[in-house]
Design an enzyme around this catalytic site. Structure first.
Site, PDB file in Angstrom:
ATOM      1  N   MET A   1       0.837  -1.191   0.000  1.00 18.39           N
ATOM      2  CA  MET A   1       0.000   0.000   0.000  1.00 18.39           C
ATOM      3  C   MET A   1       0.877   1.248   0.000  1.00 18.39           C
ATOM      4  O   MET A   1       2.052   1.189   0.344  1.00 18.39           O
ATOM      5  CB  MET A   1      -0.868   0.017   1.261  1.00 18.39           C
ATOM      6  CG  MET A   1      -1.860  -1.115   1.339  1.00 18.39           C
ATOM      7  SD  MET A   1      -2.931  -1.255  -0.102  1.00 18.39           S
ATOM      8  CE  MET A   1      -2.212  -2.698  -0.874  1.00 18.39           C
ATOM      9  N   LEU A 336       3.182  -5.360   5.575  1.00 20.38           N
ATOM     10  CA  LEU A 336       4.507  -4.913   5.999  1.00 20.38           C
ATOM     11  C   LEU A 336       5.449  -4.989   4.807  1.00 20.38           C
ATOM     12  O   LEU A 336       5.681  -6.062   4.258  1.00 20.38           O
ATOM     13  CB  LEU A 336       5.013  -5.782   7.159  1.00 20.38           C
ATOM     14  CG  LEU A 336       4.161  -5.692   8.432  1.00 20.38           C
ATOM     15  CD1 LEU A 336       4.643  -6.695   9.473  1.00 20.38           C
ATOM     16  CD2 LEU A 336       4.198  -4.282   9.002  1.00 20.38           C
ATOM     17  N   GLU A 337       5.993  -3.858   4.426  1.00 17.26           N
ATOM     18  CA  GLU A 337       6.769  -3.770   3.191  1.00 17.26           C
ATOM     19  C   GLU A 337       8.245  -3.501   3.425  1.00 17.26           C
ATOM     20  O   GLU A 337       8.968  -3.148   2.502  1.00 17.26           O
ATOM     21  CB  GLU A 337       6.138  -2.704   2.288  1.00 17.26           C
ATOM     22  CG  GLU A 337       4.677  -2.998   2.014  1.00 17.26           C
ATOM     23  CD  GLU A 337       3.992  -1.968   1.119  1.00 17.26           C
ATOM     24  OE1 GLU A 337       4.716  -1.163   0.501  1.00 17.26           O
ATOM     25  OE2 GLU A 337       2.757  -1.983   1.040  1.00 17.26           O
ATOM     26  N   ASN A 338       8.681  -3.674   4.669  1.00 11.84           N
ATOM     27  CA  ASN A 338      10.088  -3.413   4.989  1.00 11.84           C
ATOM     28  C   ASN A 338      10.706  -4.581   5.737  1.00 11.84           C
ATOM     29  O   ASN A 338      11.504  -4.412   6.645  1.00 11.84           O
ATOM     30  CB  ASN A 338      10.190  -2.128   5.820  1.00 11.84           C
ATOM     31  CG  ASN A 338       9.711  -0.906   5.050  1.00 11.84           C
ATOM     32  OD1 ASN A 338      10.366  -0.469   4.113  1.00 11.84           O
ATOM     33  ND2 ASN A 338       8.556  -0.378   5.412  1.00 11.84           N
TER      34      ASN A 338
END
Length: 511
Positions: A1, A336-338
């Site tokens: 997102m 969660l993109e990290n």
């Protein structure tokens, strides 16, 4: 997102990402294996309370959403369980059992009916799940699992499938180390109910890619923005009825590892004329009363929630459960993109699911690079929590070109990109109903990868029925494909509502 305030394209998602994906290859792609069966070891004891449903209170020890005692058609003795799935429910019955760490257990049950599932959650290892397409005869489901080093309780569950008739269960058993519970009162293999067919042991392994899946309810998921970034601002009540799952964006990290916090954005509240927390909660309750699921999304592009230890996993589960109780959320979305730790996040989600019980909804929104291989942490997490997972809506955007399941590179923004990348998940162990297509609602909602709603529908048809495909045509059909997701309901409204009207109506008309 996108981040909470504004979107920016990610540099990693470019043609270089596609090239690196080639290096990753499909070496990690494996089909889901079946659950095995095992004989109880000497000294093992029965841990299920009232597994034969022979207690004077037939459901003693069990928590059911739609369960009732059955005394006519039973496997043995004079009692059994009857449960009826309803609409968006599965008729789940659960029992939490005390177990010992680092120990092996055998779980089994006799069942009758269409699409009956047996499994356990919170084992601290690989949670088992087995099922049978079923029918009008009694059949035995059986599986095994080993508890984690710190596991002292597990939740055993039985459930059916959306829209299916009532199912029956009897003689549920969990054998292994521990303090014994009373054995089922009746264990004769001969059914006593009038007209009951003779039972046969047809222990069924977990489904493979060629096993027929139960009918799916095709779901449309939309993210609701708890902030104003130029898209149409909305109350929860403004989200169109076409959306089956509404993911509230976002929960944020607290000062404690794994901890979550959430509050309505004051700027958004002001833009909406003073949208209060009480109104927000009432809107959630109204959506749920209408049969929708409202969940809390964790993360976003700049989200910093980290679950990388047992204590962080416990904090995540406890704070997420507190927020679910406070606002009425049905579950969580993992965006969660990290970086993500499949072991500890899996532990956190299983603990949360055990707290929430029946009706818990779990979705995920990994980036494309995260689902290129079963060896990636996000993919490993999805498989780890497959027993409690509702759907994975991978982000088919902001990614450049990526590998498809045939080893070819496809460019984002095409029907081939949607179908060839979905194929990786479908052949990598997720059930068809657990695979959704995540797309931006407009060109303003993403840095790249927008496709029109008609292209989304074509991709769904291609995956489900082999029609309306591009140059890539999968060698398998998945009629139970899970659905689609969009970022966001707000951008969809700004663009005229094409996702809700076109994709939503198409999904809900699919068989």
């Amino acid at each position: 997102m996108p981040p909470a305030r504004q979107r920016r394209p990610r540099a990693v998602h470019s043609m270089l990402a596609g090239a690196s994906a080639v290096a990753i290859g499909l070496s990690g792609l494996v089909l889901a294996g079946g659950s095995g069966t095992a004989q109880a070891a000497p000294g093992d004891v029965e841990l299920i309370t009232n597994g034969g449903f022979e207690d004077a209170n037939r459901l003693n020890g069990w928590t059911c959403t739609a369960g009732a005692p059955e005394t006519t058609t039973v496997h043995a003795g004079t009692g059994a369980l009857r449960s009826t799935p309803e609409g968006s429910g599965t008729g789940e019955c659960t029992q939490t059992v005390t177990v010992k760490p680092s120990s092996t257990y055998t779980l089994s049950s006799w069942v009758q009916g269409s699409y009956v599932y047996l499994g356990a959650r919170g084992t601290g290892g690989t949670d088992p799940s087995t099922w049978t397409p079923g029918g009008t005869t009694w059949s035995k489901l059986s599986t095994t699992f080993t508890t984690g080093a710190n596991t002292t309780s597990v939740t055993v569950y039985l459930h059916g499938w959306y829209g299916q008739p009532a199912f029956l269960a009897d003689d549920v058993s969990l054998l292994g180390p521990g303090d014994p519970k009373p054995s089922p009162t009746a264990t004769s293999p001969t059914p006593t109910g009038p007209g009951s067919p003779s039972p046969t042991d047809t222990t069924t392994p977990s489904p493979t890619a060629t096993t027929p899946r139960p009918p799916s309810k095709h779901l449309l998921t939309g993210y609701w923005q708890n902030f104003d970034n130029g898209a149409t601002v909305q109350r929860i009540s403004d989200v169109p009825a076409a959306y089956d799952i509404i993911a509230v964006s976002f929960a944020e990290a607290t000062g404690t590892a794994g901890g979550l916090g959430f509050a309505l954005d004051p700027t958004l509240s002001s833009r909406l004329g003073g949208y209060t927390e009480a109104q927000f909660k009432a809107d959630i309750a109204a959506k749920k009363a209408a049969g929708k699921k409202v969940i809390l999304s964790v993360g976003g592009e700049k989200g910093s929630v980290s679950v990388s230890s047992a204590s962080a996993a416990a904090n995540f589960a406890n704070t997420a459960w507190s927020l679910m109780q406070t606002y009425g959320f049905d579950g969580v979305d993992i965006d969660l993109e990290n970086g993500i730790n499949s072991t500890y996040m899996g532990q956190a989600l299983h603990t949360l699911a055990a707290k929430a019980g029946a009706g818990f909804t779990l979705t995920m929104a990994p980036q494309t690079i995260d689902m290129q291989s079963t060896g990636m942490e996000y993919f490993k997490l999805a498989l780890n929590v497959k027993d409690i997972l509702t759907i994975v809506n991978m982000q088919y955007y902001n990614s450049g070109a990526m590998l498809g399941c045939d080893g070819q590179v496809y460019s984002q923004g095409t029907v081939n990109f949607l179908t060839a990348l979905a194929c990786i998940q479908l052949k990598g162990g997720l059930r068809p109903d657990q695979v959704g297509l995540g797309v931006p609602a407009s060109t303003s909602a993403a840095g790249g990868g927008y496709v029109s709603p008609s292209v989304v529908n074509n991709a769904l048809d291609c995956l489900a029925a082999g029609t309306n495909c591009g140059s890539f045509k999968p060698d398998t059909k998945w009629p139970g494909i899970g659905g689609a997701m969009t970022w966001s309901t707000n951008w969809d409204a700004k663009a005229g509502g094409g996702i809700a009207s076109t994709v939503g109506s198409h999904l809900h008309a699919m068989p």
